[in-house]
Design a protein around this motif. Structure first.
Motif, PDB file in Angstrom:
ATOM      1  N   ASP A  47      10.844 -13.637   9.072  1.00 59.56           N
ATOM      2  CA  ASP A  47      10.939 -13.012  10.223  1.00 59.56           C
ATOM      3  C   ASP A  47       9.841 -12.418  10.605  1.00 59.56           C
ATOM      4  OD1 ASP A  47      13.631 -13.504  11.162  1.00 59.56           O
ATOM      5  OD2 ASP A  47      13.701 -11.369  11.859  1.00 59.56           O
ATOM      6  N   LEU A  48       9.062 -11.630   9.386  1.00 55.03           N
ATOM      7  CA  LEU A  48       7.864 -10.842  10.034  1.00 55.03           C
ATOM      8  C   LEU A  48       6.885 -11.951  10.261  1.00 55.03           C
ATOM      9  CD1 LEU A  48       6.759  -7.976   9.574  1.00 55.03           C
ATOM     10  CD2 LEU A  48       6.037  -8.668   7.372  1.00 55.03           C
ATOM     11  N   LEU A  49       6.833 -13.022   9.785  1.00 51.71           N
ATOM     12  CA  LEU A  49       5.665 -13.976  10.006  1.00 51.71           C
ATOM     13  C   LEU A  49       6.186 -14.904  11.156  1.00 51.71           C
ATOM     14  CD1 LEU A  49       4.632 -12.947   7.142  1.00 51.71           C
ATOM     15  CD2 LEU A  49       4.698 -15.452   6.489  1.00 51.71           C
ATOM     16  N   GLY A  50       7.394 -14.734  11.664  1.00 52.89           N
ATOM     17  CA  GLY A  50       7.734 -15.644  12.686  1.00 52.89           C
ATOM     18  C   GLY A  50       8.055 -16.979  12.319  1.00 52.89           C
TER      19      GLY A  50
END
Lengths: 363, 363
Positions: A47-50
Motif C-alpha cells: 500500500d505504502l509503495l502504491g
DNA sequence: CCGGACGCGCAAACCGGTTTAGCGAACCGG
DNA sequence: CCGGTTCGCTAAACCGGTTTGCGCGTCCGG
C-alpha cells in the motif's frame, strides 16, 4: 524529467518487506498460506509503495484474461450507432460482470478483423454478425479459443444462439396481409461488410439475418400470392437515419405502398419520422412493422408494431454459453440455443386504406 | 481427451524452421532484418502450424496493450441502456480504431471499480461520470496510467473534456420562460451511484453533470424570479422508461406544469410518451426540452427541442487526448477541452397555454 | 526423547513473447 | 592480403508476475 516514478514491481515490495516474491504474491492471492501478521505487513508495504500487480503479467502466468471479446465485423462506430447493440450489450455485460469478466470489443483494426483478433486478450469470443464460413471463425478455432456465434448456425464445438428470424418475419408480413395490405415495402439492414456486395435481393438465400428475415417475408407473401418486386426491397444501415433515408429513396423512386416491413426497429422509427414528414398518417395512410422490439418501440407515436425477440437475453445467454466453454464444463458439446420470436401489435399498423386512397398508388 | 492440441508457441516454430526464437519474432515484427527467403520460410512454417503470437506475452514484453479503457462507475448494463452512451461510444471507437487501439470497457467487478481497474489491461483510461475526487482516479494516477476525465474538471496532469452544461441548461430554461412558461418540472438524471445518496436537490452545488445543469436551470429561473420548489425536481435513470416514470410520478403526486426540462434526451422521449398517454398534446398542452441532441431527438413526434452538445465528438476527442498522453507527446501538460452547447429549437416546445388552461393547474 | 505432521516461507522454474549485444562469414576498397 | 563494414542470425536477458517443490523450525503424540 523522470516524472513517472516507475511503477513498483513485486520485487520492490518483496525487498522492502524483507520477504520473497512468493510471499508477496501469496499475500494477495492466497493469504491463507501466510502468517496473518506477515500478510498484513506485506500488504501495508504494498500500500505504502502504491503497488498494484501488473495485470498483464498476471494474465500471462495464469493463462486467463478474465475478459470476453465481443466480435463485430463492422467498425465499432457503426456497431454502436445501432440501438440494437445497446440492448444486446446490456445483456452481455450483465452476464460478464456477474461472472467477474470484463468486456472487450473487437472490431477490424486498420481494416483487418484478423489482426484485431490476434491482438485481443480475451478468453473467448462472442461473435455477432459473423457466420461460420467467415475465415475469421476458423482463425479463432485454431487459436484454441472458444467462440459463440450469435444469429448464425454453428458447428457443434462452437456455441450458438439464434432466434427464429424467418418465422418472426413471416408473422410480421402475415399481419399486414391480414389487414388487407397488398402493396408493401421491405426495408432491410445492410448485409455485413466485408462480404461480396452483390445486389441485395440476390442474397435472399443467404443464411445471415437479413437473408432469413427476407425469406420469412417472402414466404408469407407467396402464401397469399402477393408479389414483391426486387425494387421493393431497399436497404440501409440499421439506424434511425438509415431507415428514413431508405424510405425516402423508395418514395422518391416513385414507389407507393400501404405497408412497410422494416428489419429493424431503429429503421422503423426512421420510417415513422419520414412518413410524417411526407404528410402520411400512421397507421391511417401507412402501416409500419419493425423487428426486435427494442425499448424505443414502446416510445414512438404511435407505438411500434414489431416482432419481439429477446435481445437482451440473447446477449446474456451468449456470454453464459461462452463462459461455460471457457471453464471447460460441457466437455466438447457446446450449447445451441434457439429462442422464439413473436409479433407485438401496437399502434403503427392498421387496416389498409381503400385502394386508390391517398397513399396507395401502385408504383 | 486431449482435444485442445496445445497452441504452438514461438519455440515450436523456431525448432520446426530450424532457426532461433529471435528470427521468428523478426519474421513477424521486423522482416527487414531477415533474409527475405528466411522470413518467408519462417512464415510458411508458422502458417502451417497455425501459430499466432500470444498477445498477452507480447503486451508484457512491449509494455503496451494497444487498448484504451472506458471507465464507468455504473454497471455496464446500465451504461449501455443510456442512448447517450452509444453516441459517445461511436466517437470513442472511431478515434481508437483509427489509431489502431481497441476499446475495453471497465466497470465495477463484483461491486468494486478499483478491482476492475486493477485487472484492466489498457494503456490509459477515459473516465465518464467520475470526478477528480473519486478515490479511483487517484488509484489510476498511482498506477502510472494516463487518464482523461469526461464531463469533469481535472488536475493539469490529467486530460479533460467538458461542455458548458450550465450555460446550456440556462438556455433551455430561458427558452421556456421566454415562451411564457412559469410552472416547470425538472427531470434529472440520477447522480452517479457509489456516492452518498443525499436527497437530490441538496446536491445542486455538486460539480457533476446533473449538478451543473440544475444550477443552469435555476440561474435562468432566478433571473426571472420564478420559483422552483424541490418537489419539482425529480430524478431517474437516463433511459426512456426512466423519463416516463419520473414524469408519471410527478404527475401522480399532483404536480402540474406547462413545461418540462429534462436533463437527457432519452428521458425527454419518455416524457413525450407519458404525456401522450395522459392525453396531453405536445407542445400545445406541454412543452418539453431535452438535453444532448442525440439522433433520436430528430425522430420523435414532434421532434425534440433540446440542448445540443457534441456527444460523438466528445468521445473522439477524449480518446485523442488520451492517446497523446499515452504516446508521451505533450510532455506533462494534458489537454483540457471545453466545448460549447447550444439550444436547438424543434417542435416540442411552444407558447405556454393560457393560465387556467387544460394542463396548467398549479400543483 | 523421537518421529511425523504442520505451519511458514523461499528458490527457481515457468508463462511466451521482445530486444540488446554481439558473433561469424561474406564482401569491399585500398 | 588485410582491416573494416555489412549482412544474417543467435544467445541470453528481460517483461512482471504465479506456482511447484521443498527446507526449516516447531509442536505434538506416543
Amino acid at each position: 524529467m523522470q516524472d513517472r516514478p516507475r511503477r513498483p514491481r513485486i520485487a520492490d515490495v518483496a525487498r522492502e518487506a524483507g520477504v520473497s516474491k512468493t510471499a508477496v504474491s501469496f499475500a494477495f492471492n492466497s493469504p491463507g498460506r501466510l502468517n496473518p501478521a506477515t500478510a498484513a505487513r506485506i500488504r501495508d508495504v504494498a500500500d505504502l509503495l502504491g503497488y498494484r500487480p501488473n495485470p498483464v503479467a498476471r494474465m500471462l502466468a495464469q493463462r486467463r484474461t478474465m475478459a470476453v471479446g465481443i466480435l463485430t465485423p463492422q467498425p465499432l462506430s457503426v456497431t454502436f450507432s445501432n440501438p440494437f447493440f445497446g440492448t444486446f450489450g446490456e445483456g452481455a455485460a450483465e452476464a460478464a460482470e456477474g461472472a467477474g469478466y470484463g468486456l472487450f470489443f473487437v472490431s477490424p483494426l486498420q481494416g483487418s478483423l484478423a489482426r484485431a483478433i490476434g491482438r485481443a486478450t480475451v478468453d473467448g469470443f462472442v461473435a455477432i454478425g459473423l457466420t461460420e464460413d467467415h475465415p475469421e471463425v476458423e482463425q479463432i478455432r485454431r487459436s484454441g479459443l472458444p467462440i459463440v456465434l450469435v444469429d448464425a448456425p454453428a458447428f457443434p464445438e462452437h456455441g450458438s444462439i439464434e432466434v427464429d428470424d424467418e418465422e418472426g418475419a413471416r408473422g410480421a408480413a402475415a399481419h399486414l396481409l391480414g389487414l388487407g395490405h397488398r402493396e408493401l415495402l421491405v426495408i432491410g439492414v445492410e448485409p455485413p461488410v466485408g462480404r461480396e456486395a452483390r445486389p441485395y435481393p440476390a442474397r435472399a438465400d443467404g443464411d445471415d439475418v437479413p437473408g432469413r428475415r427476407l425469406r420469412g417475408y417472402r414466404s408469407a407473401l407467396a402464401a397469399r400470392r402477393v408479389a414483391l418486386g426486387d425494387e421493393r426491397v431497399v436497404v440501409g444501415p440499421a439506424t434511425f437515419a438509415g431507415g428514413a433515408a431508405a424510405f425516402n429513396r423508395a418514395w422518391e423512386d416513385g414507389l407507393r405502398f400501404s405497408g412497410v416491413l422494416a428489419m429493424s426497429d431503429a429503421m422503423a422509427v426512421g420510417v415513422l419520422r419520414a412518413a410524417r414528414d411526407l404528410g402520411l398518417a400512421v397507421p391511417r395512410d401507412l402501416s409500419v412493422v419493425g423487428f426486435d422490439d427494442l425499448e424505443i418501440a414502446r416510445q414512438t407515436e404511435p407505438p411500434l408494431t414489431t416482432v419481439h425477440q429477446p435481445v437482451r437475453r440473447k446477449g446474456a445467454e451468449a456470454v453464459r454459453i461462452l463462459l461455460s466453454l471457457v471453464d471447460g464444463r460441457d466437455g466438447d458439446r457446446a450449447e445451441h440455443l434457439r429462442l422464439p420470436t413473436r409479433l407485438i401489435v401496437r399502434g403503427s399498423s392498421g387496416p389498409a386504406p381503400r385502394p386508390g386512397g391517398p397513399a396507395t398508388r401502385s408504383g
